[in-house]
Design a protein around this motif. Structure first.
Motif, mmCIF file in Angstrom:
data_model
loop_
_atom_site.group_PDB
_atom_site.id
_atom_site.type_symbol
_atom_site.label_atom_id
_atom_site.label_comp_id
_atom_site.label_asym_id
_atom_site.label_seq_id
_atom_site.Cartn_x
_atom_site.Cartn_y
_atom_site.Cartn_z
ATOM 1 N N ALA A 10 0.691 -1.169 0.130
ATOM 2 C CA ALA A 10 0.237 0.016 0.015
ATOM 3 C C ALA A 10 0.817 1.190 -0.108
ATOM 4 C CB ALA A 10 -0.901 -0.078 1.347
ATOM 5 N N PRO A 49 -1.550 5.953 3.597
ATOM 6 C CA PRO A 49 -1.838 4.458 4.152
ATOM 7 C C PRO A 49 -1.134 4.505 5.552
ATOM 8 C CG PRO A 49 -0.858 4.258 2.382
ATOM 9 C CD PRO A 49 -1.114 5.655 2.455
ATOM 10 N N THR A 105 -2.670 -0.045 9.466
ATOM 11 C CA THR A 105 -4.038 -0.566 9.222
ATOM 12 C C THR A 105 -5.148 0.202 8.725
ATOM 13 O OG1 THR A 105 -4.714 0.340 11.527
ATOM 14 C CG2 THR A 105 -3.346 -2.016 11.406
ATOM 15 N N PRO A 135 -6.344 2.798 5.309
ATOM 16 C CA PRO A 135 -6.279 2.944 3.998
ATOM 17 C C PRO A 135 -5.744 4.319 3.906
ATOM 18 C CG PRO A 135 -8.255 2.925 4.644
ATOM 19 C CD PRO A 135 -7.913 2.506 5.787
ATOM 20 N N ARG A 147 -5.950 7.983 1.629
ATOM 21 C CA ARG A 147 -7.019 8.502 0.752
ATOM 22 C C ARG A 147 -6.659 10.158 0.408
ATOM 23 N NH1 ARG A 147 -12.737 8.767 -0.153
ATOM 24 N NH2 ARG A 147 -13.346 10.870 0.145
ATOM 25 N N GLU A 153 -8.141 5.877 -3.233
ATOM 26 C CA GLU A 153 -7.896 5.038 -2.111
ATOM 27 C C GLU A 153 -6.892 4.013 -2.096
ATOM 28 O OE1 GLU A 153 -11.831 4.347 -0.855
ATOM 29 O OE2 GLU A 153 -12.339 6.501 -0.210
ATOM 30 N N TYR A 167 -5.517 0.707 -0.192
ATOM 31 C CA TYR A 167 -5.695 -0.231 0.957
ATOM 32 C C TYR A 167 -4.801 -1.480 0.883
ATOM 33 C CZ TYR A 167 -10.652 1.547 1.187
ATOM 34 O OH TYR A 167 -11.718 2.280 1.150
ATOM 35 N N TYR A 198 -4.004 -4.993 1.204
ATOM 36 C CA TYR A 198 -4.636 -6.156 0.794
ATOM 37 C C TYR A 198 -3.621 -7.235 0.570
ATOM 38 C CZ TYR A 198 -8.244 -8.797 -1.898
ATOM 39 O OH TYR A 198 -9.265 -9.504 -2.243
ATOM 40 N N SER A 254 -1.796 -4.495 -2.503
ATOM 41 C CA SER A 254 -2.747 -3.340 -2.281
ATOM 42 C C SER A 254 -3.810 -3.559 -3.241
ATOM 43 C CB SER A 254 -1.901 -2.137 -2.386
ATOM 44 O OG SER A 254 -1.242 -1.932 -3.824
ATOM 45 N N ARG A 255 -4.808 -2.679 -3.044
ATOM 46 C CA ARG A 255 -6.096 -2.322 -3.639
ATOM 47 C C ARG A 255 -6.244 -1.079 -3.765
ATOM 48 N NH1 ARG A 255 -11.067 -5.888 -2.619
ATOM 49 N NH2 ARG A 255 -9.980 -7.475 -4.126
#
Length: 147
Positions: A14, A73, A76, A78, A80, A97, A99, A101, A105-106
């Motif tokens: 992330a 990020p 814990t 995300p 933004r 955003e 995250y 993942y 990451s996403r």
């Protein structure tokens, strides 16, 4: 307004995804016919302003953007970032955003944009073209130099 959104799972942490996507000047490396100038001193923060100048010869426009939300990020939480488009030709907003993942990451990218003098009947085609372009921008920014 032309609204689009996409989600991508990326092969980076992330923090690395965030770093690559918010290095504003790097976007010019992957967006054709575009230069980027950050008007405020680093690091990026709420109030950072940058301009994406897209042009072909003498014909072009400035996409002026201001960071209005900035939360990188954490372990814990995300990341933004929200940008407001403040140009005289392109207006709207964009949100990024990121995250964690596991193990990568996403990304969720949302954008609403309006091009002045373009009738609203053009919103759907503009959204489709923009979504495709930014999907490729993300792909190039997050895969170039990836081990």
């Amino acid at each position: 307004m032309a609204h689009f959104q996409f989600t991508r799972d990326l092969p980076l942490s992330a923090a690395e995804t965030w770093s690559r996507l918010t290095a504003w000047e790097r976007h010019a490396d992957v967006v054709p016919l575009t230069r980027i100038h950050v008007r405020t001193p680093p690091p990026t923060h709420v109030g950072t302003v940058f301009v994406a100048r897209s042009a072909l010869g003498p014909v072009g426009f400035d996409d002026v953007m201001e960071v209005v939300e900035w939360h990188p990020p954490l372990a814990t939480a995300p990341g933004r970032c929200r940008l407001e488009k403040r140009g005289s030709f392109v207006t709207g907003w964009a949100e990024i955003e990121v995250y964690a993942y596991a193990p990568h990451s996403r990304l969720i990218w949302r954008e609403d944009l309006r091009v002045r003098a373009l009738p609203s009947i053009c919103d759907a085609p503009l959204a489709a073209v923009s979504r495709r372009m930014f999907t490729q921008v993300v792909k190039r920014l997050t895969t170039e130099g990836t081990p």
